[in-house]
Enzyme design. Structure first.
Site, short mmCIF file in Angstrom:
data_model
loop_
_atom_site.label_atom_id
_atom_site.label_comp_id
_atom_site.label_asym_id
_atom_site.label_seq_id
_atom_site.Cartn_x
_atom_site.Cartn_y
_atom_site.Cartn_z
N LYS A 54 0.88 -1.08 -0.05
CA LYS A 54 0.03 -0.02 0.10
C LYS A 54 1.00 1.40 0.12
CE LYS A 54 -3.70 -2.11 2.56
NZ LYS A 54 -4.38 -2.36 3.75
N GLN A 98 -4.75 -1.64 9.54
CA GLN A 98 -4.81 -2.98 9.25
C GLN A 98 -5.23 -4.01 9.85
OE1 GLN A 98 -3.47 -3.52 5.85
NE2 GLN A 98 -3.75 -5.74 6.37
N ASP A 121 -11.62 2.69 3.37
CA ASP A 121 -11.86 1.24 3.27
C ASP A 121 -13.36 0.87 2.87
OD1 ASP A 121 -9.90 -0.77 3.12
OD2 ASP A 121 -9.43 -0.58 5.51
#
Ligand code: NAP
Length: 303
Positions: A54, A98, A121
């Site tokens: 990422k 995460q 997200d």
């Protein structure tokens, strides 16, 4: 007949190029770049490699990128305070925590603490609700389903009036992609069926699908005879079925990955199909970058 391959690796490059030129333009006109913070708790090798990818992608696109690593034993209250700090940081447009988090931390509480306008997200209940309403309400579609829809669109597959069958009903893939495909609008307008472990005659449902999206996590679940000739098959499954020596460094072992569809046989029947690896996988981080750019654009009133 051999199906057309829908390659996530190629579509990723197209989209990253588009994001990159938008970033350059916004920087020139508004003096801002998208800001993304990635919070990693602990040191799980899988999480580290995902976060590293990422960060690499964000850097390539010229984003303002912060990697915030926290120890395994961070207190829940301290993690919530950290999220609050980034919620109030003007240079940050996207906050990513995460997963999974250590057991002593309530994952739901942490995800719900993220400002929905920075929830790139798309997992916050506010964004799940926005997705359900559809149209202009949608801010951040969850990344894997958004990637799937983008692949279908860019492969030129007709979705309007198409029979879409989704195998799997998880909150991160099955339910959101089913919802997205039935909305009014481009790349959607489909008739959607969702199947799962309690579904009777799974094969009969799959056989009707013009677009078959499989996200079960069961290697080789979908047999070639379940596929309608000419159908578009999107295989989301990523299953580790063994290990093999790495091509670059034969002393190192790497995972052998297999999808949920019997690819070799299915490609002789389907009209188009995604491979595993190199299909849906590369799309998730790409769409995360797109959501982060969108977040900045919302802030600047450019959407
Ligand atoms: P999940 O939370 O385990 O959900 C799996 C779903 O599939 C469940 O709804 C389950 O039904 C259904 N299912 C499982 N076995 C089935 C069977 N034999 N027949 C019919 N339905 C079955 O998994 P997920 O998070 O959605 O992920 C699914 C797969 O996609 C995994 O392989 C995962 O690694 C992969 N994935 C890939 C990406 C990516 O490439 N970027 C992202 C996310 C996930 P029940 O609800 O009845 O249990």
């Amino acid at each position: 007949m051999s199906a057309k391959l829908i390659k996530g690796t190629e579509i990723r490059e197209e989209i990253l190029e588009e994001i990159s030129s938008e970033v350059t333009e916004i920087k020139e006109k508004h003096g801002k770049v998208p800001g993304l913070v990635t919070i990693l708790v602990g040191s799980s090798p899988a999480s580290i490699s995902y976060v590293t990818l990422k960060i690499k992608t964000a850097n390539r696109l010229g984003f303002h990128e912060i990697q915030d690593d926290q120890p395994d034993d961070i207190a829940e209250a301290d993690l919530l305070a950290l999220i609050d700090k980034y919620n109030n940081d003007d240079a940050i447009n996207g906050i990513l925590v995460q997963l999974p988090l250590p057991k002593h931390i309530d994952e739901k509480k942490v995800l719900n603490a993220i400002d929905p306008d920075k929830d790139v997200d798309g997992f916050h209940p506010v964004n799940v609700g926005r997705l359900m309403i559809g149209g202009d309400e949608v801010k951040f579609p969850p990344c894997t389903p958004a990637g799937i829809q983008e692949m279908i669109i860019r492969a030129g597959v007709e979705t309007s009036g198409a029979e879409v069958v989704v195998v799997g009903r998880s909150n991160i893939v099955g339910k959101p992609i089913a919802n997205m495909m039935l909305q009014k609008g481009p790349g959607a307008n489909s008739t959607v069926t969702v199947v799962h472990t309690r579904t009777k005659a799974l094969d009969e449902h799959c056989k009707r699908a013009d677009i078959l999206i499989v996200a079960a996590g069961v290697p080789g679940l979908v047999k070639p005879e379940w596929i309608k000739p000419g159908a578009c098959v999107i295989d989301v499954g990523v299953n580790r079925v063994g290990e093999k020596p790495s091509k670059k460094n034969p002393d190192r072992m790497v995972a052998i990955l297999q999808g949920d569809v019997d690819f070799d046989a299915a490609k002789e029947i389907a009209g188009s199909i995604t491979p595993v690896p190199g299909g849906v996988g590369p799309m998730t981080i790409t769409m995360l970058m797109k959501n982060t750019l969108k977040s900045l654009k919302f802030k600047l009133g450019l959407n």
